[in-house]
Design an enzyme around this catalytic site. Structure first.
Site, PDB file in Angstrom:
ATOM      1  N   HIS A 189      22.345-114.529  45.375  1.00 47.86           N
ATOM      2  CA  HIS A 189      21.195-115.391  45.107  1.00 47.86           C
ATOM      3  C   HIS A 189      21.741-116.714  44.592  1.00 47.86           C
ATOM      4  CE1 HIS A 189      17.391-116.899  43.762  1.00 47.86           C
ATOM      5  NE2 HIS A 189      16.797-115.878  44.350  1.00 47.86           N
ATOM      6  N   GLU A 196       7.161-116.327  51.142  1.00 49.18           N
ATOM      7  CA  GLU A 196       8.551-116.522  50.700  1.00 49.18           C
ATOM      8  C   GLU A 196       9.366-117.136  51.821  1.00 49.18           C
ATOM      9  OE1 GLU A 196      10.061-112.838  49.075  1.00 49.18           O
ATOM     10  OE2 GLU A 196       9.101-113.208  47.143  1.00 49.18           O
ATOM     11  N   ARG A 206      19.087-118.513  52.095  1.00 51.47           N
ATOM     12  CA  ARG A 206      19.707-118.134  50.828  1.00 51.47           C
ATOM     13  C   ARG A 206      21.238-118.229  50.895  1.00 51.47           C
ATOM     14  NH1 ARG A 206      17.085-112.848  48.010  1.00 51.47           N
ATOM     15  NH2 ARG A 206      15.346-114.218  47.523  1.00 51.47           N
ATOM     16  N   ARG A 247      19.611-109.895  54.176  1.00 54.75           N
ATOM     17  CA  ARG A 247      18.287-109.308  53.931  1.00 54.75           C
ATOM     18  C   ARG A 247      17.219-110.395  53.907  1.00 54.75           C
ATOM     19  NH1 ARG A 247      15.420-108.088  48.490  1.00 54.75           N
ATOM     20  NH2 ARG A 247      16.693-109.845  47.894  1.00 54.75           N
ATOM     21  N   HIS A 305      23.413-110.150  44.371  1.00 52.75           N
ATOM     22  CA  HIS A 305      22.003-109.802  44.211  1.00 52.75           C
ATOM     23  C   HIS A 305      21.618-108.539  44.976  1.00 52.75           C
ATOM     24  CE1 HIS A 305      17.846-110.575  43.337  1.00 52.75           C
ATOM     25  NE2 HIS A 305      17.521-110.767  44.593  1.00 52.75           N
TER      26      HIS A 305
END
Ligand SMILES: Cc1cc2nc3c(=O)[nH]c(=O)nc-3n(C[C@H](O)[C@H](O)[C@H](O)COP(=O)(O)OP(=O)(O)OC[C@H]3O[C@@H](n4cnc5c(N)ncnc54)[C@H](O)[C@@H]3O)c2cc1C
Length: 512
Positions: free
Chosen positions: A232, A117, A277, A371, A336
């Site tokens: 997100h 990821e 992100r 995160r 998110h």
């Protein structure tokens, strides 16, 4: 009101997501009560988690590399000692889940398949059922809980207040469709999840509007980093709530962000669509704010192969009447994940004796200002183990309160949701945060159904107002730079109310 005398003195775990289920299982065979507002396995972010759990399991990986990636994502605010403990414990947590019956995806030889990821330097995402990891986690763990005789499951009851006597936890007041109950206990674990549903655009289940934060706040607990909310960048834009995720993996396969004219508007951003992100979310947010529409275009890179590669997302698109093989997918940022939460020490203890917290409701220090993808499920499992050991080692000194307070009314997040959505979104500024604080303070101080969600929103807004910099997921248009010194924020409800009351709410003077 039902006084559930039979269950008195047992630890009460509030929340039936991954953190709550694991805490209950790790406490076995000690008798515990697991209280869940929704039937176990539903209305929890855990159940809809997609990608998986980060753990350094590969031959080319190490906890040291996982640590470095987590610290980089956290933008200076992670607690390095906590990060180290969690990444070192992560491989054992995966083994523990497998032993509890979670069927992770493996190759023909039985070796775990590891996904890659964004912002992870190695393949380290352990997943199940492709991109339906949460569903498999819940299937296996709910079954394990139901097969564990020491766990008394109380479903359909939401905790409405923590009883506190002389500054120490004394019980839980809960209410459900069939009435209310008072659970007498000196040991409570909050595992109530996040705050996404305080935002109009969210990927979180609609029950995730910070009820656990409100419980802890009214009990006098301290919180950390409440201003940090991860958005997100590519939630499927439509009327459905929670919004469906169009995972980063689609961009990883080469899908690009375009507007209604077909222009690739993030091409100049370093890393373009695969930037972090928060950077992509800001880019999409700004373009929408300028009046454009934004789409994720997978026609060239995946085309007819989209449904084979991403069957779940193809299903979401199909439900919305979109064929991603032939049409670009409309997207917008959505709340998110909450990095902030109840401030806890390395045993998961809050500042209120008898109150622990784990999972998304807690702020352990792992995530810092941002995160790293797939670290939250891992954290929930690891910290649940720490909490269970700490709870088991603590004597229960509960005593039933002489006069029980009335059970507060069912909370309604609608009022807070309007304010949070307009002032605590992807881009913030002092003026709208001040207006938010002014509107929230009187409601948070009252007793209406809007009071608890407003109290949570007030603490978030005061924290965001106090952070006069842009760092990680917190972006201030009036303070666009990052401060030289990184500091975590801390707040209580009392402190937020005092700060709010002392603010000058006159509109900020603008220069001509
Ligand atoms: C769409 C989506 C995809 C995600 N994908 C990933 C991923 O791939 N990897 C990853 O690491 N993270 C992922 N996340 C984040 C991750 O799923 C969550 O952070 C994690 O599941 C939180 O677990 P939890 O147990 O703390 O909370 P939850 O799973 O949200 O559970 C909270 C529980 O508390 C209950 N509850 C709330 N209030 C009360 C109350 N007052 N009384 C009683 N019960 C209450 C709720 O009903 C629920 O059962 C994703 C999140 C979303 C929304």
């Amino acid at each position: 009101m039902t006084d559930v005398a039979r269950l008195a003195g047992r630890p009460v775990i509030i929340g039936g997501g991954l953190a709550g289920l694991m805490t209950a299982l790790e406490l076995a065979p000690e008798p515990v009560v697991l209280l869940s507002a929704a039937p176990l396995g539903s209305d929890a972010s855990s159940a809809i988690a997609q990608g998986g759990l980060a753990a350094a399991m590969g031959d080319d990986d190490s906890p040291e590399l996982h640590l470095a990636d987590t610290l980089a994502a956290g933008d200076g605010l992670c607690d390095e000692a906590i990060v180290r403990s969690i990444v070192e414990a992560a491989p054992r947590a995966i083994d523990r889940l497998a032993a509890l019956g979670v069927a992770f995806d493996r190759d023909a030889g039985g070796t775990l398949q590891l996904g890659l990821e964004a912002a992870h330097a190695r393949r380290r995402i352990v997943h199940a059922a492709g991109a339906a990891t949460g569903r498999e986690l819940m299937r296996a763990l709910v079954a394990a809980v139901r097969n564990t005789a020491s766990i008394s499951v109380v479903e359909g009851f939401a905790a409405r207040r923590l009883l506190v006597e002389n500054g120490v936890i004394a019980g839980v007041l809960a209410a459900g469709g069939t009435g209310s109950m008072a659970l007498a206990t000196g040991r409570v674990v909050l595992a109530t999840g996040g705050v996404g549903a305080l935002f109009r655009d969210t990927t979180n289940p609609l029950g995730c509007f910070g009820q656990g934060l409100a419980l802890a706040a009214r009990a006098g607990a301290a919180f950390a980093d409440l201003e940090f909310v991860q958005f997100h960048p590519t939630a499927l834009d439509g009327v459905l709530r929670p919004m469906r995720l169009v995972s980063e993996a689609v961009r990883g396969e080469g899908a690009v962000l375009i507007d209604e004219t077909g222009r690739r508007f993030l091409a100049e951003l370093p890393g373009a669509e695969l930037a972090t992100r928060d950077a992509v979310a800001r880019g999409v947010h700004r373009h929408l704010a300028r009046g454009h529409r934004v789409f994720l275009d997978a026609r060239a890179c995946l085309g007819a192969g989209f449904a084979d590669r991403f069957p779940t997302i193809a299903g979401y698109c199909n439900d919305a009447g979109i064929n991603p093989a032939r049409e670009p997918i409309p997207v917008r940022p959505a709340a998110h994940y909450h990095m902030g939460g109840v401030a806890v020490d390395r045993e998961g203890r809050s500042t209120v004796p008898g109150l622990w917290a784990c999972g998304e409701v807690a702020s352990s220090g792992l995530h810092g200002a941002n995160r790293l993808a797939s670290n939250s499920l891992t954290e929930a499992v690891v910290v649940a183990g720490w909490v269970a050991r700490s709870v088991a080692a603590s004597a229960d000194t509960h005593h039933v309160a002489n006069a029980l307070p009335p059970v507060p009314v069912r909370p309604d997040p609608a009022f807070a949701c309007d304010i949070v959505s307009s002032s605590l979104g992807v881009l913030r500024d002092g003026e709208s945060l001040r207006e938010a604080v002014a509107a929230l303070l009187p409601i948070a101080s009252g007793n209406s159904p809007a009071a608890d969600p407003a109290a949570v929103a007030l603490m978030m807004a005061v924290s965001a107002l106090g952070r006069e910099e842009s760092r990680g997921a917190h972006s201030r248009s009036d303070f666009p730079l990052r401060s030289a010194a990184a500091r975590r924020s801390r707040i209580t409800l009392d402190a937020a109310q005092q700060a709010a009351a002392s603010l000058d709410f006159l509109p900020i003077a603008r220069s001509a």
